[in-house]
Scaffold this active site. Sequence first.
Site, mmCIF file in Angstrom:
data_model
loop_
_atom_site.group_PDB
_atom_site.id
_atom_site.type_symbol
_atom_site.label_atom_id
_atom_site.label_comp_id
_atom_site.label_asym_id
_atom_site.label_seq_id
_atom_site.Cartn_x
_atom_site.Cartn_y
_atom_site.Cartn_z
ATOM 1 N N THR A 1 17.679 -34.824 -24.860
ATOM 2 C CA THR A 1 17.221 -35.551 -26.058
ATOM 3 C C THR A 1 16.324 -34.722 -26.986
ATOM 4 O O THR A 1 15.792 -35.268 -27.948
ATOM 5 C CB THR A 1 16.443 -36.827 -25.637
ATOM 6 O OG1 THR A 1 15.348 -36.446 -24.809
ATOM 7 C CG2 THR A 1 17.325 -37.811 -24.906
ATOM 8 N N TYR B 1 22.410 -31.694 -31.357
ATOM 9 C CA TYR B 1 22.181 -32.894 -30.530
ATOM 10 C C TYR B 1 23.208 -33.973 -30.871
ATOM 11 O O TYR B 1 23.895 -34.504 -29.986
ATOM 12 C CB TYR B 1 20.745 -33.400 -30.741
ATOM 13 C CG TYR B 1 20.495 -34.785 -30.187
ATOM 14 C CD1 TYR B 1 20.401 -35.008 -28.813
ATOM 15 C CD2 TYR B 1 20.354 -35.889 -31.038
ATOM 16 C CE1 TYR B 1 20.179 -36.285 -28.305
ATOM 17 C CE2 TYR B 1 20.123 -37.160 -30.547
ATOM 18 C CZ TYR B 1 20.036 -37.357 -29.182
ATOM 19 O OH TYR B 1 19.816 -38.624 -28.682
ATOM 20 N N GLY C 1 13.310 -41.340 -17.530
ATOM 21 C CA GLY C 1 13.168 -41.234 -18.984
ATOM 22 C C GLY C 1 12.614 -42.527 -19.543
ATOM 23 O O GLY C 1 12.362 -43.478 -18.789
ATOM 24 N N ASP D 1 22.132 -42.768 -33.428
ATOM 25 C CA ASP D 1 22.361 -42.820 -34.883
ATOM 26 C C ASP D 1 22.613 -41.417 -35.442
ATOM 27 O O ASP D 1 23.159 -41.274 -36.533
ATOM 28 C CB ASP D 1 21.155 -43.459 -35.588
ATOM 29 C CG ASP D 1 19.838 -42.752 -35.281
ATOM 30 O OD1 ASP D 1 19.695 -42.165 -34.187
ATOM 31 O OD2 ASP D 1 18.929 -42.782 -36.138
HETATM 32 N N1 LIG Z 1 14.616 -41.022 -27.895
HETATM 33 C C1 LIG Z 1 15.213 -41.377 -29.012
HETATM 34 O O1 LIG Z 1 14.607 -41.474 -30.088
HETATM 35 C C2 LIG Z 1 16.681 -41.711 -29.011
HETATM 36 C C3 LIG Z 1 17.300 -42.074 -30.219
HETATM 37 C C4 LIG Z 1 18.658 -42.406 -30.194
HETATM 38 C C5 LIG Z 1 19.367 -42.376 -29.002
HETATM 39 N N2 LIG Z 1 18.744 -42.006 -27.852
HETATM 40 C C6 LIG Z 1 19.525 -41.987 -26.611
HETATM 41 O O2 LIG Z 1 18.949 -42.935 -25.737
HETATM 42 C C7 LIG Z 1 19.134 -42.514 -24.380
HETATM 43 C C8 LIG Z 1 17.832 -42.591 -23.631
HETATM 44 O O3 LIG Z 1 16.899 -41.730 -24.268
HETATM 45 P P1 LIG Z 1 15.391 -41.602 -23.784
HETATM 46 O O4 LIG Z 1 14.547 -41.603 -24.996
HETATM 47 O O5 LIG Z 1 15.127 -42.554 -22.661
HETATM 48 O O6 LIG Z 1 15.439 -40.104 -23.227
HETATM 49 P P2 LIG Z 1 14.365 -39.314 -22.325
HETATM 50 O O7 LIG Z 1 13.088 -40.057 -22.268
HETATM 51 O O8 LIG Z 1 14.392 -37.917 -22.808
HETATM 52 O O9 LIG Z 1 15.024 -39.393 -20.884
HETATM 53 C C9 LIG Z 1 16.186 -38.677 -20.541
HETATM 54 C C10 LIG Z 1 16.234 -38.577 -19.053
HETATM 55 O O10 LIG Z 1 17.449 -37.892 -18.690
HETATM 56 C C11 LIG Z 1 17.139 -37.118 -17.559
HETATM 57 N N3 LIG Z 1 18.113 -36.038 -17.370
HETATM 58 C C12 LIG Z 1 18.230 -34.892 -18.089
HETATM 59 N N4 LIG Z 1 19.220 -34.146 -17.581
HETATM 60 C C13 LIG Z 1 19.730 -34.828 -16.524
HETATM 61 C C14 LIG Z 1 20.769 -34.594 -15.594
HETATM 62 N N5 LIG Z 1 21.499 -33.463 -15.639
HETATM 63 N N6 LIG Z 1 21.024 -35.511 -14.653
HETATM 64 C C15 LIG Z 1 20.297 -36.645 -14.584
HETATM 65 N N7 LIG Z 1 19.286 -36.934 -15.424
HETATM 66 C C16 LIG Z 1 19.015 -36.029 -16.398
HETATM 67 C C17 LIG Z 1 15.752 -36.583 -17.815
HETATM 68 O O11 LIG Z 1 15.179 -36.228 -16.577
HETATM 69 P P3 LIG Z 1 14.168 -34.964 -16.466
HETATM 70 O O12 LIG Z 1 13.016 -35.311 -17.367
HETATM 71 O O13 LIG Z 1 13.845 -34.903 -15.031
HETATM 72 O O14 LIG Z 1 14.960 -33.779 -16.976
HETATM 73 C C18 LIG Z 1 15.063 -37.777 -18.438
HETATM 74 O O15 LIG Z 1 14.409 -38.561 -17.471
HETATM 75 C C19 LIG Z 1 19.750 -41.109 -24.470
HETATM 76 O O16 LIG Z 1 21.133 -41.213 -24.304
HETATM 77 C C20 LIG Z 1 19.443 -40.664 -25.874
HETATM 78 O O17 LIG Z 1 20.390 -39.744 -26.354
HETATM 79 C C21 LIG Z 1 17.413 -41.691 -27.828
#
Ligand SMILES: NC(=O)c1ccc[n+]([C@@H]2O[C@H](COP(=O)([O-])OP(=O)(O)OC[C@H]3O[C@@H](n4cnc5c(N)ncnc54)[C@H](OP(=O)(O)O)[C@@H]3O)[C@@H](O)[C@H]2O)c1
Length: 280
Positions: A63, A126, A10, A103
Site C-alpha cells: 500500500t 500502485y 493492517g 480509487d
Molecule cells: N490505505 C488506503 O488509503 C487505501 C485506499 C484505497 C484502497 N486501499 C486498499 O485497502 C486494502 C487494505 O489496506 P490497509 O490500509 O489496511 O493496508 P495496510 O494497513 O498497509 O495493511 C496491509 C497489510 O498487508 C500485509 N501484507 C503485505 N504483504 C503481505 C504478504 N505477502 N502476505 C500477507 N500479508 C501481507 C501487511 O503486513 P506487514 O505489515 O507485516 O507487511 C499489512 O498488515 C488494501 O487492499 C489497499 O490496497 C487502501
Amino acid sequence: MVVLVTGANGQLGQSLQFIAPNYPELHFVFCASADLDITNAADCEAMFSKINPGFCINAAAYTAVDKAESETEKAHLINVIGAQNLAEVCKKHNTVLLHISTDFVFDGEKNIAYKENDAPNPTGIYGQTKLAGEKAIQEVFENYYIIRTSWVYSQFGNNFMKTMLRLASERDSISVVNDQIGTPTNAVDLADALAKIITSNKKAFGVYNFSNEGQCSWYDFAKKIFEVNNINIDLKSIPTSSFPTPAKRPEFSVLDKTKIKTTFGLEIKDWQDSLKTIKI
Ligand SMILES: NC(=O)c1ccc[n+]([C@@H]2O[C@H](COP(=O)([O-])OP(=O)(O)OC[C@H]3O[C@@H](n4cnc5c(N)ncnc54)[C@H](OP(=O)(O)O)[C@@H]3O)[C@@H](O)[C@H]2O)c1
C-alpha cells in the site's frame, strides 16, 4: 462459516478484528503476514486445506503509493501474484474471495463520482498493480467481490489521520493539498460492510465501490480531524504543485456507491459523522 482474513495486522485487518464480535455467526481466522504470505502459493494451499474457509477477505496488500514507484517488483508480487494465488486457491476450495482494491485505478479526470464500469486508467505503479490484481482474479474465476475503496483511515495502523495528529504534536503549522478531491473511508465501516456482504448470503459477485458518503479535499479532511480532536493549529491550504510526490495521484476520485447500497441494502455514514466516532 469460516472467514479467512489475510493481512490481519493492517488497518483493515485490525478493523475486521474489531467488528468480529458483532458477527458471532462468522468464525474469523485472522492471519498476519507472518502466518500466511499470500505470495507463496504452497502456503495458501496449506492454510486453505487446514481451515477450509467459506470466504476469504484479502486485506493484504502493498500500500506504499510513493515507494511503489521504485519498488515495482515487490508491489507487483503482493498486489498481483498474491491476489492471483488467492483466487486460484479459492477456486479449488470453492471459497468466495472478497478482495480490496482502490480509487487509484482511476485517473481522476472525471468530475462526477466514478461508477464501477467507468474505464480505469491508473496514474502510478500502485494503481497499476491493484488493477492488474483485479484482472488476475477475474481471469481465474467468478466467485469474487472486488471492493474498491478510497482514503482509508482508522484508529489502527498508519494513515492520514494519524499522520496529521502526529504532525500537530510536532509543529505549529501544517500545509495540506486542497486540489485533490475524494472521500475518506473509515476502515471500520468498510470492515462492517464486508461482514454484511458475507452474511447477506447473496451471490451477487462482481466489482463494487465502497467509501463513506460525501466528498472533500485532503485539506478539508485535515481541518475536520483537527476540529474533532479540539486541536488548534495553523493549517495552510496548498496546491498539489507545491507538494510534489513520486506518484501522481488522481485529482478527483469520489466513488459512486449506488450499486453496493442497492444490492446489499447498506446504509453508509457520511465521512464527517464517521470521523467523529473514532476514539484515539
Ligand atoms: N490505505 C488506503 O488509503 C487505501 C485506499 C484505497 C484502497 N486501499 C486498499 O485497502 C486494502 C487494505 O489496506 P490497509 O490500509 O489496511 O493496508 P495496510 O494497513 O498497509 O495493511 C496491509 C497489510 O498487508 C500485509 N501484507 C503485505 N504483504 C503481505 C504478504 N505477502 N502476505 C500477507 N500479508 C501481507 C501487511 O503486513 P506487514 O505489515 O507485516 O507487511 C499489512 O498488515 C488494501 O487492499 C489497499 O490496497 C487502501
